[in-house]
Design an enzyme around this catalytic site. Structure first.
Site, PDB file in Angstrom:
ATOM      1  N   ARG A 128       3.183  -7.083   9.179  1.00 39.82           N
ATOM      2  CA  ARG A 128       2.610  -5.905   9.902  1.00 39.82           C
ATOM      3  C   ARG A 128       2.968  -5.485  11.206  1.00 39.82           C
ATOM      4  O   ARG A 128       3.303  -4.748  11.974  1.00 39.82           O
ATOM      5  CB  ARG A 128       1.029  -6.193   9.829  1.00 39.82           C
ATOM      6  CG  ARG A 128       0.469  -5.823   8.510  1.00 39.82           C
ATOM      7  CD  ARG A 128      -1.069  -6.578   8.317  1.00 39.82           C
ATOM      8  NE  ARG A 128      -1.718  -6.083   7.050  1.00 39.82           N
ATOM      9  CZ  ARG A 128      -2.744  -6.568   6.760  1.00 39.82           C
ATOM     10  NH1 ARG A 128      -3.433  -7.552   7.511  1.00 39.82           N
ATOM     11  NH2 ARG A 128      -3.285  -6.000   5.566  1.00 39.82           N
ATOM     12  N   HIS A 178      -1.552  -5.562   1.364  1.00 45.16           N
ATOM     13  CA  HIS A 178      -2.531  -6.252   1.457  1.00 45.16           C
ATOM     14  C   HIS A 178      -2.166  -8.019   0.719  1.00 45.16           C
ATOM     15  O   HIS A 178      -1.337  -7.996  -0.115  1.00 45.16           O
ATOM     16  CB  HIS A 178      -3.469  -5.781   0.300  1.00 45.16           C
ATOM     17  CG  HIS A 178      -4.657  -6.554  -0.271  1.00 45.16           C
ATOM     18  ND1 HIS A 178      -5.957  -6.754   0.602  1.00 45.16           N
ATOM     19  CD2 HIS A 178      -4.626  -7.516  -1.428  1.00 45.16           C
ATOM     20  CE1 HIS A 178      -6.637  -7.715  -0.095  1.00 45.16           C
ATOM     21  NE2 HIS A 178      -5.808  -8.117  -1.343  1.00 45.16           N
ATOM     22  N   LYS A 185       0.779  -1.070  -0.129  1.00 53.08           N
ATOM     23  CA  LYS A 185      -0.011   0.174  -0.040  1.00 53.08           C
ATOM     24  C   LYS A 185       1.062   1.218  -0.017  1.00 53.08           C
ATOM     25  O   LYS A 185       2.076   1.069   0.282  1.00 53.08           O
ATOM     26  CB  LYS A 185      -0.893  -0.238   1.137  1.00 53.08           C
ATOM     27  CG  LYS A 185      -1.825  -1.145   1.178  1.00 53.08           C
ATOM     28  CD  LYS A 185      -2.660  -1.386   2.587  1.00 53.08           C
ATOM     29  CE  LYS A 185      -3.552  -2.524   2.538  1.00 53.08           C
ATOM     30  NZ  LYS A 185      -4.518  -2.201   3.880  1.00 53.08           N
ATOM     31  N   PHE A 194     -15.001   2.987   7.771  1.00 55.28           N
ATOM     32  CA  PHE A 194     -13.889   3.497   7.315  1.00 55.28           C
ATOM     33  C   PHE A 194     -13.725   3.313   5.716  1.00 55.28           C
ATOM     34  O   PHE A 194     -12.531   3.409   5.304  1.00 55.28           O
ATOM     35  CB  PHE A 194     -12.933   2.598   7.992  1.00 55.28           C
ATOM     36  CG  PHE A 194     -12.903   1.096   7.879  1.00 55.28           C
ATOM     37  CD1 PHE A 194     -12.672   0.466   6.775  1.00 55.28           C
ATOM     38  CD2 PHE A 194     -13.497   0.432   8.903  1.00 55.28           C
ATOM     39  CE1 PHE A 194     -12.658  -0.836   6.442  1.00 55.28           C
ATOM     40  CE2 PHE A 194     -13.642  -1.127   8.644  1.00 55.28           C
ATOM     41  CZ  PHE A 194     -13.236  -1.637   7.547  1.00 55.28           C
TER      42      PHE A 194
END
Ligand code: DAT
Ligand code: MG
Length: 151
Positions: free
Chosen positions: A104, A117, A11, A59
């Site tokens: 992450r 992702h 991302k 969101f």
């Protein structure tokens, strides 16, 4: 020979933080092979269809604005059980709940800046690969390392 494929995208936060190389290295190190790769600024249409199952979430608008804001490094990876294994390498959606050692868990803090992702199941992987890539962009090749990775 293993032809399972998954869609992976670094991302905008991961691109801006110069994590493309280290992210790719983790998937290569595991033994998976790259089938397609490109850097792009996704259109709103592309981002909205990518995340269409989340359209009703509060969101959603932020998510789409974020994904369309900057470069995304879109990739297709191939290998045995690659969809599930890449999800494990990526870690939990919330970086604060992701184990150290995951992408992450090692590189992120906030859920809206979780770097990467990965498709969550095989049918979504197929859908996302078709959404982000033309079939001519998917490269067929036989990695020489396979005989030392697969028995
Ligand atoms: P994942 O990316 O782990 O597959 P998801 O598909 O449920 O998670 O959500 C897609 C993205 O949306 C996620 O990577 C970050 C964002 N997101 C998910 N849940 C969120 C929340 N509760 N608040 C803010 N952003 C969220
Ligand atoms: Mg998801």
């Amino acid at each position: 020979h293993c032809t399972e494929r998954t869609f992976v995208a670094i991302k905008p936060d991961g691109v801006h933080r110069a994590l493309i190389g280290r992210t790719i290295a983790r998937l290569e190190d595991k033994g998976y092979s790259l089938v397609a790769l490109k850097l792009l600024k996704p259109s709103r249409t592309l981002a909205e269809s990518h995340y269409e199952s989340l359209r009703s979430k509060p969101f959603f608008d932020n998510l789409v604005s974020f994904i369309t804001s900057g470069p995304v490094c879109a990739m297709v990876w191939e290998g045995k059980d690659v969809v599930a294994q890449v999800r494990k390498l990526i870690g939990n959606t919330d970086p604060l709940s992701s184990a150290p050692g995951t992408i992450r868990g090692d590189f992120g803090i906030d859920i809206g800046r979780n770097i990467i992702h990965g498709s969550d199941n095989i049918s979504n992987a197929e859908r996302e690969i078709q959404l982000w890539f033309h079939s001519e962009e998917l490269v067929e090749w036989n990695p020489n390392l396979h005989e030392w990775i697969y028995e």
